[in-house]
Design an enzyme around this catalytic site. Structure first.
Site, short mmCIF file in Angstrom:
data_model
loop_
_atom_site.label_atom_id
_atom_site.label_comp_id
_atom_site.label_asym_id
_atom_site.label_seq_id
_atom_site.Cartn_x
_atom_site.Cartn_y
_atom_site.Cartn_z
N HIS A 1 0.84 -1.19 0.00
CA HIS A 1 0.00 0.00 0.00
C HIS A 1 0.88 1.25 0.00
O HIS A 1 1.77 1.37 0.84
CB HIS A 1 -0.89 0.04 1.25
CG HIS A 1 -1.68 -1.21 1.47
ND1 HIS A 1 -2.18 -1.55 2.71
CD2 HIS A 1 -2.07 -2.19 0.62
CE1 HIS A 1 -2.85 -2.70 2.62
NE2 HIS A 1 -2.79 -3.11 1.36
N LYS B 1 5.65 7.58 6.74
CA LYS B 1 5.54 6.61 7.83
C LYS B 1 6.92 6.34 8.44
O LYS B 1 7.92 6.28 7.73
CB LYS B 1 4.95 5.28 7.32
CG LYS B 1 3.59 5.39 6.70
CD LYS B 1 3.14 4.09 6.05
CE LYS B 1 2.75 3.06 7.09
NZ LYS B 1 2.10 1.87 6.44
#
Length: 463
Positions: A68, A74
Protein backbone atom coordinates in the site's frame (compact mmCIF):
# COMPACT_ATOMS: atom_id res chain seq x y z
CA UNK A 1 20.43 -6.70 18.49
CA UNK A 2 22.30 -4.95 21.33
CA UNK A 3 25.31 -2.66 20.99
CA UNK A 4 24.35 -0.76 17.85
CA UNK A 5 24.89 2.95 17.41
CA UNK A 6 22.23 5.15 15.86
CA UNK A 7 22.90 5.17 12.14
CA UNK A 8 21.17 5.54 8.80
CA UNK A 9 21.56 3.71 5.50
CA UNK A 10 20.37 5.20 2.22
CA UNK A 11 18.42 2.66 0.18
CA UNK A 12 17.92 2.17 -3.55
CA UNK A 13 14.64 4.12 -3.30
CA UNK A 14 15.11 7.90 -2.90
CA UNK A 15 13.88 9.10 0.50
CA UNK A 16 13.49 5.55 1.91
CA UNK A 17 15.89 5.51 4.88
CA UNK A 18 16.85 2.46 6.97
CA UNK A 19 17.87 3.22 10.56
CA UNK A 20 19.80 1.20 13.12
CA UNK A 21 18.50 1.91 16.63
CA UNK A 22 20.49 1.53 19.86
CA UNK A 23 18.82 -1.10 22.08
CA UNK A 24 19.93 -1.38 25.70
CA UNK A 25 19.22 -4.62 27.57
CA UNK A 26 19.85 -6.51 30.82
CA UNK A 27 18.27 -9.38 32.72
CA UNK A 28 14.98 -7.50 32.90
CA UNK A 29 14.59 -7.00 29.14
CA UNK A 30 15.49 -4.14 26.83
CA UNK A 31 14.86 -0.45 26.15
CA UNK A 32 15.18 1.72 23.04
CA UNK A 33 14.28 5.19 21.88
CA UNK A 34 12.02 4.20 19.01
CA UNK A 35 11.68 7.74 17.69
CA UNK A 36 13.65 10.70 18.96
CA UNK A 37 13.17 13.79 16.84
CA UNK A 38 16.34 15.70 17.65
CA UNK A 39 18.78 12.80 17.30
CA UNK A 40 17.15 11.35 14.20
CA UNK A 41 16.93 14.68 12.42
CA UNK A 42 20.62 15.12 13.10
CA UNK A 43 21.15 11.73 11.46
CA UNK A 44 19.23 12.82 8.36
CA UNK A 45 15.56 12.01 9.04
CA UNK A 46 13.18 14.66 7.66
CA UNK A 47 11.17 16.53 10.26
CA UNK A 48 8.02 14.77 9.08
CA UNK A 49 5.76 15.74 11.99
CA UNK A 50 3.95 12.54 13.03
CA UNK A 51 0.42 12.91 14.40
CA UNK A 52 -0.71 9.31 14.93
CA UNK A 53 0.82 6.04 16.18
CA UNK A 54 -0.62 2.69 15.03
CA UNK A 55 0.19 -0.89 16.03
CA UNK A 56 -0.57 -4.03 14.01
CA UNK A 57 -0.37 -7.21 16.13
CA UNK A 58 0.13 -10.46 14.20
CA UNK A 59 -0.27 -13.90 15.81
CA UNK A 60 1.43 -16.21 13.34
CA UNK A 61 4.52 -16.20 11.11
CA UNK A 62 3.64 -15.67 7.46
CA UNK A 63 1.04 -12.97 8.05
CA UNK A 64 1.52 -10.74 5.00
CA UNK A 65 0.15 -7.22 4.49
CA UNK A 66 0.45 -4.67 1.64
CA UNK A 67 1.67 -3.37 -0.81
CA UNK A 68 0.00 0.00 0.00
CA UNK A 69 1.27 3.47 -0.94
CA UNK A 70 -0.43 6.05 1.26
CA UNK A 71 -0.60 9.85 1.01
CA UNK A 72 1.57 10.37 4.08
CA UNK A 73 5.02 9.52 5.45
CA UNK A 74 5.54 6.61 7.83
CA UNK A 75 8.11 5.66 10.46
CA UNK A 76 7.99 1.85 10.64
CA UNK A 77 9.47 -0.27 13.41
CA UNK A 78 8.86 -3.47 15.37
CA UNK A 79 8.11 -3.63 19.09
CA UNK A 80 8.32 -7.45 19.35
CA UNK A 81 9.11 -10.12 16.81
CA UNK A 82 10.63 -9.76 13.37
CA UNK A 83 9.40 -8.95 9.87
CA UNK A 84 10.53 -9.09 6.27
CA UNK A 85 9.71 -5.70 4.82
CA UNK A 86 9.26 -4.89 1.13
CA UNK A 87 8.96 -1.42 -0.36
CA UNK A 88 8.07 -0.46 -3.94
CA UNK A 89 8.40 3.05 -5.32
CA UNK A 90 4.99 3.90 -6.79
CA UNK A 91 5.72 7.58 -7.26
CA UNK A 92 5.60 9.23 -10.65
CA UNK A 93 9.08 9.46 -12.14
CA UNK A 94 12.08 7.42 -13.24
CA UNK A 95 12.19 5.42 -9.99
CA UNK A 96 8.69 3.96 -10.48
CA UNK A 97 8.76 0.23 -9.69
CA UNK A 98 12.08 0.20 -7.80
CA UNK A 99 12.14 -2.35 -4.95
CA UNK A 100 13.94 -2.54 -1.62
CA UNK A 101 13.68 -5.31 0.98
CA UNK A 102 15.09 -5.74 4.49
CA UNK A 103 14.47 -7.58 7.73
CA UNK A 104 13.29 -5.40 10.61
CA UNK A 105 13.63 -6.36 14.28
CA UNK A 106 13.39 -4.10 17.34
CA UNK A 107 16.84 -2.68 16.58
CA UNK A 108 15.88 -1.33 13.14
CA UNK A 109 13.37 1.14 11.75
CA UNK A 110 12.64 2.57 8.33
CA UNK A 111 11.31 5.90 7.11
CA UNK A 112 8.83 5.41 4.25
CA UNK A 113 8.09 8.58 2.25
CA UNK A 114 4.68 9.32 0.77
CA UNK A 115 3.98 7.33 -2.39
CA UNK A 116 6.29 4.40 -1.60
CA UNK A 117 4.35 1.14 -1.31
CA UNK A 118 4.85 -0.59 2.03
CA UNK A 119 4.38 -4.30 2.81
CA UNK A 120 5.58 -6.78 5.39
CA UNK A 121 5.56 -10.48 6.24
CA UNK A 122 5.94 -11.66 9.84
CA UNK A 123 8.80 -14.06 10.53
CA UNK A 124 8.03 -14.79 14.19
CA UNK A 125 4.84 -15.33 16.21
CA UNK A 126 3.39 -12.48 18.26
CA UNK A 127 4.94 -9.75 16.12
CA UNK A 128 3.90 -6.18 16.95
CA UNK A 129 4.44 -3.91 13.95
CA UNK A 130 4.25 -0.21 14.81
CA UNK A 131 4.20 2.91 12.67
CA UNK A 132 4.01 6.65 13.11
CA UNK A 133 2.23 8.65 10.38
CA UNK A 134 2.05 12.38 9.75
CA UNK A 135 -1.62 12.56 8.82
CA UNK A 136 -4.84 11.29 10.33
CA UNK A 137 -6.71 8.61 8.43
CA UNK A 138 -9.32 10.09 6.12
CA UNK A 139 -11.94 8.50 3.83
CA UNK A 140 -10.96 11.11 1.24
CA UNK A 141 -7.31 10.04 1.15
CA UNK A 142 -6.14 8.52 -2.14
CA UNK A 143 -4.09 5.32 -2.00
CA UNK A 144 -2.17 3.31 -4.57
CA UNK A 145 -1.59 -0.46 -4.47
CA UNK A 146 0.37 -3.15 -6.27
CA UNK A 147 -0.09 -6.91 -6.09
CA UNK A 148 2.12 -8.79 -3.65
CA UNK A 149 2.79 -11.44 -6.31
CA UNK A 150 3.55 -9.06 -9.18
CA UNK A 151 6.08 -10.67 -11.50
CA UNK A 152 7.75 -7.36 -12.40
CA UNK A 153 8.31 -6.39 -8.78
CA UNK A 154 9.42 -9.99 -8.10
CA UNK A 155 9.69 -9.85 -4.31
CA UNK A 156 11.35 -12.98 -2.91
CA UNK A 157 9.04 -13.58 0.07
CA UNK A 158 10.70 -15.77 2.75
CA UNK A 159 7.41 -17.63 3.21
CA UNK A 160 5.79 -18.32 -0.19
CA UNK A 161 2.56 -16.42 -0.66
CA UNK A 162 0.78 -19.71 -1.26
CA UNK A 163 1.59 -20.64 2.36
CA UNK A 164 1.10 -17.15 3.82
CA UNK A 165 -1.89 -15.49 5.41
CA UNK A 166 -3.13 -12.50 3.42
CA UNK A 167 -6.42 -10.82 2.76
CA UNK A 168 -8.56 -11.29 -0.33
CA UNK A 169 -8.27 -7.57 -0.91
CA UNK A 170 -4.47 -7.75 -1.05
CA UNK A 171 -4.66 -10.74 -3.42
CA UNK A 172 -6.80 -8.71 -5.82
CA UNK A 173 -4.60 -5.64 -6.10
CA UNK A 174 -3.43 -4.71 -9.64
CA UNK A 175 -0.17 -5.62 -11.30
CA UNK A 176 2.45 -2.89 -11.60
CA UNK A 177 1.62 -2.26 -15.26
CA UNK A 178 -1.91 -1.25 -14.23
CA UNK A 179 -0.94 0.99 -11.31
CA UNK A 180 -1.44 4.74 -11.68
CA UNK A 181 1.74 6.37 -10.32
CA UNK A 182 1.40 8.59 -7.25
CA UNK A 183 1.85 12.21 -8.28
CA UNK A 184 3.78 14.78 -6.24
CA UNK A 185 2.11 16.77 -3.51
CA UNK A 186 0.01 19.58 -4.89
CA UNK A 187 1.10 23.17 -5.30
CA UNK A 188 -1.54 25.82 -4.64
CA UNK A 189 -1.17 29.32 -6.11
CA UNK A 190 -3.30 31.95 -4.39
CA UNK A 191 -4.02 35.25 -6.09
CA UNK A 192 -3.94 33.27 -9.32
CA UNK A 193 -5.77 35.89 -11.39
CA UNK A 194 -3.39 38.77 -10.70
CA UNK A 195 -0.29 39.74 -12.70
CA UNK A 196 2.02 37.40 -10.83
CA UNK A 197 -0.64 34.71 -10.67
CA UNK A 198 -0.92 34.72 -14.46
CA UNK A 199 2.87 34.50 -14.78
CA UNK A 200 2.87 31.51 -12.41
CA UNK A 201 0.19 29.85 -14.55
CA UNK A 202 2.51 30.20 -17.53
CA UNK A 203 5.56 29.00 -15.58
CA UNK A 204 3.81 25.83 -14.31
CA UNK A 205 1.77 25.25 -17.46
CA UNK A 206 1.04 21.58 -18.09
CA UNK A 207 1.73 20.46 -14.51
CA UNK A 208 -1.44 18.73 -13.29
CA UNK A 209 -0.47 18.88 -9.61
CA UNK A 210 -0.52 22.71 -9.59
CA UNK A 211 -3.84 24.29 -8.59
CA UNK A 212 -4.86 27.92 -8.87
CA UNK A 213 -7.18 29.88 -6.59
CA UNK A 214 -8.44 33.39 -7.17
CA UNK A 215 -10.14 35.59 -4.61
CA UNK A 216 -13.50 33.91 -5.22
CA UNK A 217 -12.02 30.41 -4.86
CA UNK A 218 -10.24 30.84 -1.53
CA UNK A 219 -11.02 33.44 1.12
CA UNK A 220 -7.81 33.99 3.07
CA UNK A 221 -9.76 35.67 5.85
CA UNK A 222 -12.25 32.78 6.15
CA UNK A 223 -11.98 29.31 7.68
CA UNK A 224 -8.81 28.15 5.94
CA UNK A 225 -8.26 25.09 8.12
CA UNK A 226 -11.18 23.25 6.52
CA UNK A 227 -10.91 24.81 3.05
CA UNK A 228 -8.74 22.00 1.63
CA UNK A 229 -7.36 18.59 2.58
CA UNK A 230 -4.10 20.37 3.28
CA UNK A 231 -1.95 17.27 3.80
CA UNK A 232 -2.22 16.67 0.05
CA UNK A 233 -0.31 19.92 -0.56
CA UNK A 234 3.44 20.41 -0.47
CA UNK A 235 3.66 24.08 -1.40
CA UNK A 236 1.49 27.19 -1.21
CA UNK A 237 2.61 30.16 -3.33
CA UNK A 238 0.92 33.26 -2.01
CA UNK A 239 0.60 35.70 -4.90
CA UNK A 240 -2.45 37.39 -3.36
CA UNK A 241 -1.95 40.88 -1.98
CA UNK A 242 -3.43 44.34 -1.58
CA UNK A 243 -1.09 46.35 -3.82
CA UNK A 244 -2.70 49.83 -3.99
CA UNK A 245 0.14 51.64 -2.26
CA UNK A 246 -1.66 54.98 -1.96
CA UNK A 247 -5.06 53.39 -1.36
CA UNK A 248 -3.71 51.62 1.71
CA UNK A 249 -3.20 54.97 3.43
CA UNK A 250 -6.98 55.37 3.72
CA UNK A 251 -8.28 51.82 3.15
CA UNK A 252 -6.25 50.43 6.01
CA UNK A 253 -8.61 47.64 7.05
CA UNK A 254 -8.57 46.06 3.59
CA UNK A 255 -4.78 46.33 3.33
CA UNK A 256 -4.20 44.74 6.73
CA UNK A 257 -6.74 41.98 6.04
CA UNK A 258 -5.10 40.93 2.77
CA UNK A 259 -1.43 41.51 3.55
CA UNK A 260 -1.25 40.53 7.22
CA UNK A 261 -4.32 38.75 8.63
CA UNK A 262 -4.83 36.48 5.62
CA UNK A 263 -1.12 35.76 5.38
CA UNK A 264 -1.02 34.84 9.07
CA UNK A 265 -3.84 32.33 8.47
CA UNK A 266 -1.89 30.79 5.57
CA UNK A 267 1.19 30.53 7.78
CA UNK A 268 -0.83 28.64 10.39
CA UNK A 269 -2.08 26.19 7.75
CA UNK A 270 1.46 25.71 6.45
CA UNK A 271 2.91 25.15 9.92
CA UNK A 272 0.18 22.69 10.92
CA UNK A 273 0.49 20.61 7.76
CA UNK A 274 4.20 20.64 6.93
CA UNK A 275 3.65 22.80 3.84
CA UNK A 276 6.26 25.06 2.28
CA UNK A 277 4.86 28.60 2.13
CA UNK A 278 6.21 30.95 -0.54
CA UNK A 279 5.22 34.56 0.15
CA UNK A 280 5.90 37.51 -2.13
CA UNK A 281 6.97 40.65 -0.29
CA UNK A 282 8.10 44.13 -1.25
CA UNK A 283 10.86 46.72 -1.14
CA UNK A 284 8.34 48.89 0.75
CA UNK A 285 9.22 47.05 3.98
CA UNK A 286 12.25 49.40 3.95
CA UNK A 287 12.22 53.18 4.14
CA UNK A 288 14.85 53.49 1.40
CA UNK A 289 17.16 55.65 3.49
CA UNK A 290 20.41 53.69 3.24
CA UNK A 291 22.91 54.24 0.40
CA UNK A 292 23.57 50.62 -0.58
CA UNK A 293 21.43 47.71 -1.80
CA UNK A 294 19.22 46.21 0.90
CA UNK A 295 20.20 42.75 2.13
CA UNK A 296 17.83 40.11 3.43
CA UNK A 297 19.00 40.60 7.01
CA UNK A 298 18.55 44.37 7.09
CA UNK A 299 15.95 45.45 9.66
CA UNK A 300 12.62 46.48 8.19
CA UNK A 301 11.49 50.08 8.61
CA UNK A 302 8.32 50.64 6.56
CA UNK A 303 7.26 54.27 6.21
CA UNK A 304 3.71 53.82 4.94
CA UNK A 305 0.68 51.61 5.65
CA UNK A 306 1.27 49.36 2.65
CA UNK A 307 4.85 48.66 3.75
CA UNK A 308 3.73 48.10 7.33
CA UNK A 309 1.20 45.47 6.27
CA UNK A 310 3.78 43.73 4.09
CA UNK A 311 6.32 43.69 6.92
CA UNK A 312 3.69 42.22 9.24
CA UNK A 313 2.95 39.53 6.66
CA UNK A 314 6.66 38.70 6.39
CA UNK A 315 6.87 38.23 10.16
CA UNK A 316 3.83 35.94 10.15
CA UNK A 317 5.25 33.77 7.34
CA UNK A 318 8.51 33.29 9.18
CA UNK A 319 6.62 31.44 11.93
CA UNK A 320 6.07 28.57 9.47
CA UNK A 321 9.11 26.27 9.64
CA UNK A 322 9.18 25.81 5.84
CA UNK A 323 9.03 29.25 4.23
CA UNK A 324 10.41 31.45 1.49
CA UNK A 325 9.82 35.18 1.78
CA UNK A 326 10.57 36.58 -1.68
CA UNK A 327 11.14 40.33 -1.60
CA UNK A 328 10.87 42.11 -4.91
CA UNK A 329 10.45 45.59 -6.39
CA UNK A 330 8.94 47.51 -9.28
CA UNK A 331 6.91 44.61 -10.64
CA UNK A 332 5.84 44.58 -14.30
CA UNK A 333 3.54 41.97 -15.78
CA UNK A 334 0.47 41.28 -17.85
CA UNK A 335 -1.89 44.21 -17.33
CA UNK A 336 -1.65 47.89 -16.54
CA UNK A 337 1.80 48.98 -15.36
CA UNK A 338 4.40 51.73 -15.63
CA UNK A 339 6.05 50.35 -18.77
CA UNK A 340 2.78 50.02 -20.68
CA UNK A 341 1.78 53.52 -19.58
CA UNK A 342 5.03 55.06 -20.83
CA UNK A 343 4.81 53.17 -24.14
CA UNK A 344 1.25 54.39 -24.60
CA UNK A 345 2.19 58.01 -23.83
CA UNK A 346 5.08 57.82 -26.27
CA UNK A 347 2.83 56.52 -29.02
CA UNK A 348 0.16 59.17 -28.38
CA UNK A 349 2.64 62.05 -28.44
CA UNK A 350 2.30 62.88 -24.75
CA UNK A 351 5.42 64.06 -22.94
CA UNK A 352 5.41 62.72 -19.37
CA UNK A 353 6.91 64.08 -16.17
CA UNK A 354 8.57 61.24 -14.22
CA UNK A 355 10.32 61.14 -10.84
CA UNK A 356 14.10 60.76 -10.89
CA UNK A 357 14.94 60.48 -7.17
CA UNK A 358 13.67 56.92 -6.66
CA UNK A 359 16.13 54.23 -7.75
CA UNK A 360 15.60 50.51 -8.22
CA UNK A 361 15.32 47.67 -10.72
CA UNK A 362 12.32 46.47 -12.69
CA UNK A 363 11.13 42.93 -11.95
CA UNK A 364 9.10 41.21 -14.64
CA UNK A 365 6.55 38.72 -13.36
CA UNK A 366 7.92 36.02 -15.67
CA UNK A 367 11.30 36.39 -13.96
CA UNK A 368 9.69 36.41 -10.52
CA UNK A 369 7.78 33.22 -11.33
CA UNK A 370 10.96 31.58 -12.65
CA UNK A 371 12.83 32.45 -9.45
CA UNK A 372 10.04 31.09 -7.23
CA UNK A 373 10.06 27.82 -9.15
CA UNK A 374 13.84 27.67 -8.77
CA UNK A 375 13.64 27.99 -4.97
CA UNK A 376 11.03 25.23 -4.76
CA UNK A 377 12.60 22.75 -7.15
CA UNK A 378 16.18 23.11 -5.90
CA UNK A 379 15.17 22.80 -2.23
CA UNK A 380 17.02 26.01 -1.49
CA UNK A 381 17.50 26.70 2.23
CA UNK A 382 14.40 28.28 3.72
CA UNK A 383 14.38 31.97 4.55
CA UNK A 384 14.21 35.42 2.95
CA UNK A 385 15.40 35.98 -0.63
CA UNK A 386 15.64 39.20 -2.62
CA UNK A 387 14.51 38.65 -6.21
CA UNK A 388 14.46 41.42 -8.83
CA UNK A 389 15.74 41.92 -12.33
CA UNK A 390 19.50 42.18 -12.63
CA UNK A 391 21.75 44.90 -14.02
CA UNK A 392 22.40 48.48 -13.05
CA UNK A 393 19.77 50.29 -10.95
CA UNK A 394 17.87 53.11 -12.61
CA UNK A 395 15.42 55.83 -11.68
CA UNK A 396 11.84 55.82 -12.91
CA UNK A 397 12.77 58.67 -15.25
CA UNK A 398 15.66 56.61 -16.66
CA UNK A 399 13.31 53.71 -17.32
CA UNK A 400 10.74 55.98 -18.96
CA UNK A 401 13.43 57.33 -21.30
CA UNK A 402 14.49 53.78 -22.12
CA UNK A 403 10.89 52.83 -22.97
CA UNK A 404 10.66 55.82 -25.30
CA UNK A 405 13.97 54.86 -26.91
CA UNK A 406 13.05 51.18 -27.40
CA UNK A 407 9.71 52.12 -28.96
CA UNK A 408 11.34 54.50 -31.46
CA UNK A 409 10.62 57.80 -29.74
CA UNK A 410 12.79 60.65 -28.47
CA UNK A 411 13.76 59.92 -24.82
CA UNK A 412 14.27 63.65 -24.23
CA UNK A 413 10.50 64.01 -24.22
CA UNK A 414 10.60 62.66 -20.64
CA UNK A 415 10.97 65.44 -18.05
CA UNK A 416 12.54 64.43 -14.69
CA UNK A 417 11.16 65.81 -11.41
CA UNK A 418 11.52 65.08 -7.74
CA UNK A 419 8.99 62.94 -5.90
CA UNK A 420 7.93 65.96 -3.84
CA UNK A 421 7.29 68.00 -6.99
CA UNK A 422 5.41 65.18 -8.69
CA UNK A 423 2.93 64.73 -5.83
CA UNK A 424 2.71 68.40 -4.82
CA UNK A 425 -0.84 68.83 -6.11
CA UNK A 426 -2.10 65.28 -5.52
CA UNK A 427 -5.62 64.81 -4.21
CA UNK A 428 -5.90 62.38 -1.32
CA UNK A 429 -3.29 60.60 0.82
CA UNK A 430 0.00 59.71 -0.85
CA UNK A 431 2.15 56.92 0.58
CA UNK A 432 5.84 57.65 1.18
CA UNK A 433 8.07 55.99 -1.43
CA UNK A 434 11.50 54.46 -0.69
CA UNK A 435 14.15 56.56 -2.41
CA UNK A 436 16.36 53.45 -2.61
CA UNK A 437 14.54 50.27 -3.71
CA UNK A 438 17.67 48.41 -4.82
CA UNK A 439 17.79 44.89 -3.36
CA UNK A 440 21.01 42.91 -3.03
CA UNK A 441 20.79 39.72 -5.15
CA UNK A 442 23.85 37.90 -3.79
CA UNK A 443 21.89 35.31 -1.79
CA UNK A 444 19.63 34.11 -4.57
CA UNK A 445 22.54 34.08 -7.00
CA UNK A 446 24.43 31.80 -4.60
CA UNK A 447 21.43 29.45 -4.70
CA UNK A 448 22.09 28.98 -8.42
CA UNK A 449 19.57 31.45 -9.85
CA UNK A 450 20.77 34.08 -12.30
CA UNK A 451 18.31 36.98 -12.61
CA UNK A 452 17.97 38.24 -16.16
CA UNK A 453 19.21 41.76 -16.79
CA UNK A 454 16.20 44.05 -16.36
CA UNK A 455 17.04 45.94 -19.54
CA UNK A 456 17.03 42.71 -21.56
CA UNK A 457 13.67 41.82 -20.02
CA UNK A 458 12.35 45.29 -20.86
CA UNK A 459 13.46 44.93 -24.46
CA UNK A 460 11.73 41.53 -24.77
CA UNK A 461 8.58 42.81 -23.05
CA UNK A 462 8.21 45.74 -25.43
CA UNK A 463 8.91 43.54 -28.45
Amino acid sequence: MFGKQLGVTETTIPGLMLFDLPVHGDQRGWFKENWQREKMMAAGLPDFGPVQNNVSFNDAPGTTRGIHAEPWDKWVSVATGRIFGAWVDLREGPGFGAVFTAEIDPSRAIFVPRGVGNAFQTLEPNTAYTYLVNDHWSPDAEYSFVNLADETVAIDWPIPLSDAQLSDKDRAHPRLADVTPVGPRKILVTGANGQLGRALRAEFDGMPHVEYAGRDDLDLTGDLASARRWRDYGVIINAAAYTAVDGAESDRAAAWAANATGVSALARVAADNGITLVHVSSDYVFDGAIDRPYREDDPTAPAGVYGQTKAAGDAAVMVAPRHYVVRTSWVVGDGGNFVRTMASLAERGINPTVVDDQVGRLTFTSELARGIRHLIETDAPFGIYNLTGGGEPRSWADIARRVFELTGHDPQRVTPVSTAEYFANAAGPIAPRPANSVLDLTKIERSGFRPQNADDSLRSYLA
